[in-house]
Design a protein around this motif. Structure first.
Motif, PDB file in Angstrom:
ATOM      1  N   VAL A 118      18.360 -22.951   5.117  1.00 46.94           N
ATOM      2  CA  VAL A 118      17.630 -22.107   6.233  1.00 46.94           C
ATOM      3  C   VAL A 118      17.305 -22.918   7.311  1.00 46.94           C
ATOM      4  CG1 VAL A 118      15.743 -20.591   6.875  1.00 46.94           C
ATOM      5  CG2 VAL A 118      16.800 -20.254   4.524  1.00 46.94           C
ATOM      6  N   GLU A 119      17.763 -22.775   8.355  1.00 43.75           N
ATOM      7  CA  GLU A 119      17.460 -24.025   9.349  1.00 43.75           C
ATOM      8  C   GLU A 119      16.877 -23.145  10.713  1.00 43.75           C
ATOM      9  OE1 GLU A 119      19.697 -27.821  11.335  1.00 43.75           O
ATOM     10  OE2 GLU A 119      20.838 -26.467   9.984  1.00 43.75           O
ATOM     11  N   ASN A 120      16.084 -23.832  11.451  1.00 47.21           N
ATOM     12  CA  ASN A 120      15.901 -23.315  12.762  1.00 47.21           C
ATOM     13  C   ASN A 120      15.646 -24.600  13.846  1.00 47.21           C
ATOM     14  OD1 ASN A 120      13.122 -24.287  12.142  1.00 47.21           O
ATOM     15  ND2 ASN A 120      12.403 -22.547  11.507  1.00 47.21           N
ATOM     16  N   TYR A 178      15.465 -26.250   5.624  1.00 46.73           N
ATOM     17  CA  TYR A 178      15.106 -26.172   4.073  1.00 46.73           C
ATOM     18  C   TYR A 178      16.084 -25.765   3.316  1.00 46.73           C
ATOM     19  CZ  TYR A 178      10.250 -26.041   5.713  1.00 46.73           C
ATOM     20  OH  TYR A 178       8.964 -26.427   6.198  1.00 46.73           O
ATOM     21  N   LYS A 179      16.220 -26.181   2.021  1.00 39.95           N
ATOM     22  CA  LYS A 179      17.097 -25.863   0.987  1.00 39.95           C
ATOM     23  C   LYS A 179      16.517 -25.273  -0.102  1.00 39.95           C
ATOM     24  CE  LYS A 179      19.567 -28.849  -1.445  1.00 39.95           C
ATOM     25  NZ  LYS A 179      20.422 -30.007  -1.871  1.00 39.95           N
ATOM     26  N   TYR A 180      17.134 -24.022  -0.609  1.00 43.45           N
ATOM     27  CA  TYR A 180      16.398 -23.399  -1.750  1.00 43.45           C
ATOM     28  C   TYR A 180      17.538 -23.511  -2.946  1.00 43.45           C
ATOM     29  CZ  TYR A 180      12.960 -21.632   1.718  1.00 43.45           C
ATOM     30  OH  TYR A 180      11.979 -21.514   2.555  1.00 43.45           O
ATOM     31  N   VAL A 181      16.934 -23.906  -4.033  1.00 42.36           N
ATOM     32  CA  VAL A 181      17.758 -23.820  -5.200  1.00 42.36           C
ATOM     33  C   VAL A 181      17.239 -22.969  -6.171  1.00 42.36           C
ATOM     34  CG1 VAL A 181      18.556 -25.165  -7.197  1.00 42.36           C
ATOM     35  CG2 VAL A 181      18.195 -26.363  -4.670  1.00 42.36           C
ATOM     36  N   GLN A 194      11.821 -25.230  -3.078  1.00 42.29           N
ATOM     37  CA  GLN A 194      12.153 -25.273  -1.698  1.00 42.29           C
ATOM     38  C   GLN A 194      12.288 -26.895  -1.351  1.00 42.29           C
ATOM     39  OE1 GLN A 194       9.090 -25.201   1.382  1.00 42.29           O
ATOM     40  NE2 GLN A 194       9.916 -23.462   2.095  1.00 42.29           N
ATOM     41  N   ILE A 195      13.369 -27.295  -0.705  1.00 41.20           N
ATOM     42  CA  ILE A 195      13.371 -28.757  -0.712  1.00 41.20           C
ATOM     43  C   ILE A 195      13.298 -29.020   0.861  1.00 41.20           C
ATOM     44  CG2 ILE A 195      14.594 -30.815  -0.776  1.00 41.20           C
ATOM     45  CD1 ILE A 195      15.963 -29.609  -3.545  1.00 41.20           C
ATOM     46  N   LEU A 247      31.128 -12.282 -10.356  1.00 39.49           N
ATOM     47  CA  LEU A 247      29.703 -12.502 -11.367  1.00 39.49           C
ATOM     48  C   LEU A 247      28.570 -13.141 -10.454  1.00 39.49           C
ATOM     49  CD1 LEU A 247      28.638 -12.499 -13.959  1.00 39.49           C
ATOM     50  CD2 LEU A 247      29.756 -14.668 -14.447  1.00 39.49           C
ATOM     51  N   ALA A 248      28.943 -14.046  -9.549  1.00 34.77           N
ATOM     52  CA  ALA A 248      27.739 -14.961  -9.061  1.00 34.77           C
ATOM     53  C   ALA A 248      28.332 -14.864  -7.557  1.00 34.77           C
ATOM     54  CB  ALA A 248      27.658 -16.416  -9.686  1.00 34.77           C
ATOM     55  N   GLY A 249      27.960 -14.228  -6.771  1.00 37.55           N
ATOM     56  CA  GLY A 249      28.250 -14.122  -5.212  1.00 37.55           C
ATOM     57  C   GLY A 249      27.510 -14.856  -4.508  1.00 37.55           C
ATOM     58  N   ASP A 250      27.161 -14.310  -3.257  1.00 33.70           N
ATOM     59  CA  ASP A 250      26.617 -15.166  -2.011  1.00 33.70           C
ATOM     60  C   ASP A 250      25.076 -15.155  -2.412  1.00 33.70           C
ATOM     61  OD1 ASP A 250      28.790 -15.881  -0.799  1.00 33.70           O
ATOM     62  OD2 ASP A 250      28.762 -14.174   0.481  1.00 33.70           O
ATOM     63  N   PHE A 251      24.209 -16.132  -2.377  1.00 28.42           N
ATOM     64  CA  PHE A 251      22.772 -16.418  -2.481  1.00 28.42           C
ATOM     65  C   PHE A 251      22.344 -16.768  -1.197  1.00 28.42           C
ATOM     66  CE2 PHE A 251      19.143 -19.068  -3.342  1.00 28.42           C
ATOM     67  CZ  PHE A 251      18.430 -17.996  -3.698  1.00 28.42           C
ATOM     68  N   THR A 252      21.635 -15.569  -0.668  1.00 27.11           N
ATOM     69  CA  THR A 252      20.848 -15.839   0.815  1.00 27.11           C
ATOM     70  C   THR A 252      19.426 -15.441   0.812  1.00 27.11           C
ATOM     71  OG1 THR A 252      21.481 -13.353   1.263  1.00 27.11           O
ATOM     72  CG2 THR A 252      23.189 -15.210   1.881  1.00 27.11           C
TER      73      THR A 252
END
Length: 277
Positions: free
Chosen positions: A64-66, A71-74, A92-93, A150-155
């Motif tokens: 997520v960027e502005n 930030y990067k979320y894992v 959150q990184i 099985l494991a699609g988009d993570f938003t």
């Protein structure tokens, strides 16, 4: 002598035993722990967590960027994230200063579901600095149904931190594990159709073998009741011709002129009776 052998056996088995114990301890530490005392968890929650087992070995990332922040979320399902502790389920990184913040921990898990979704909630994250009354962070992951993956988009959907309490981070993940089971019951018509096709197949195969092996028929005569079906075909053709023909069967003869060649030779008229006697 036997005592020495026993000690040698114990030394050889000790590394294997320690490895098994360490693996079991790690598995227990990395598994989701629903809110509540051990042994008194909700059976519904435990069943839902079991449905998430196919996602255990997957790691999901979104950025997520502005204008001022990035930030990067894992996220991992019921597994601790490497380098963030065995209990960190979502972190959150900060990409600028590389600061890591735990958003939710798997030791405080809550899970619920609907028709085509499963909501996985990790509580017990790091405390807010100046928002939400300094309460602990909470991550909510909405797993929606998508039968194609099985494991699609993570938003990330958004963060609610304008309240005094009960703030949360909301994420969305597409997966087939959230889909309801497919109803495979057959209708009455399907059952009848399958039964009919099966009987026809048995009739044709059995009749063919009987005609060939027992009767000794050759060619088309190997078809069971060939003469009957041949007559049946003729009858059906006659019936179709009778019903579907474009003109009636008994058509009256149309009027036609009579030519000279069709006239017979007329008898010679005698007018002797008209002569005077």
């Amino acid at each position: 002598m036997f005592l020495g052998r026993g000690r040698s056996l114990a030394r050889s088995c000790l590394p294997s035993v320690l490895l098994v114990l360490a693996t079991a301890a790690m598995a227990g530490a990395n598994g989701c722990d629903p809110v509540g005392k051990k042994g008194s968890e909700s059976s519904r929650e435990l069943a839902l967590l079991k449905r998430l087992d196919p996602l255990l070995n997957h790691s999901f990332t979104t950025i997520v960027e502005n204008a001022t922040e990035k930030y990067k979320y894992v996220f991992q399902v019921c597994r601790g994230i490497a380098d963030s502790g065995n209990t960190s389920g979502l972190v959150q990184i900060d990409e600028k200063n590389r600061k890591t913040t735990v958003v939710g921990r798997i030791t405080e898990t809550h899970v619920t579901s609907g028709t085509e979704w499963i909501m996985l909630t990790y509580k017990g994250g790091d405390k807010y600095g100046s928002h939400c009354g300094n309460e602990k962070r909470k991550a909510m992951v909405m797993i929606t149904c998508n039968r194609k993956t099985l494991a699609g988009d993570f938003t990330m959907v958004g963060e609610e931190r304008e309240k005094e309490e009960e703030c949360f981070y909301l994420f969305e993940l597409e997966s087939s594990v959230a889909c309801p089971p497919v109803d495979s019951h057959l209708s009455v018509g399907s059952i009848l159709l399958i039964t009919f096709v099966s009987l026809v197949g048995v009739y044709l195969i059995g009749g063919f073998l009987y005609q060939r092996l027992v009767v000794g028929a050759k060619g088309m005569e190997q078809f069971p009741h060939f003469a009957f079906w041949q007559d049946m075909g003729n009858l059906v053709a006659d019936g179709c011709d009778f019903v579907c023909r474009s003109k009636p069967r008994n058509v009256p003869n149309a009027y036609r002129g009579v030519g000279d060649d069709q006239l017979g030779e007329e008898p010679e008229e005698r007018d002797d009776h008209l002569l005077p006697m």
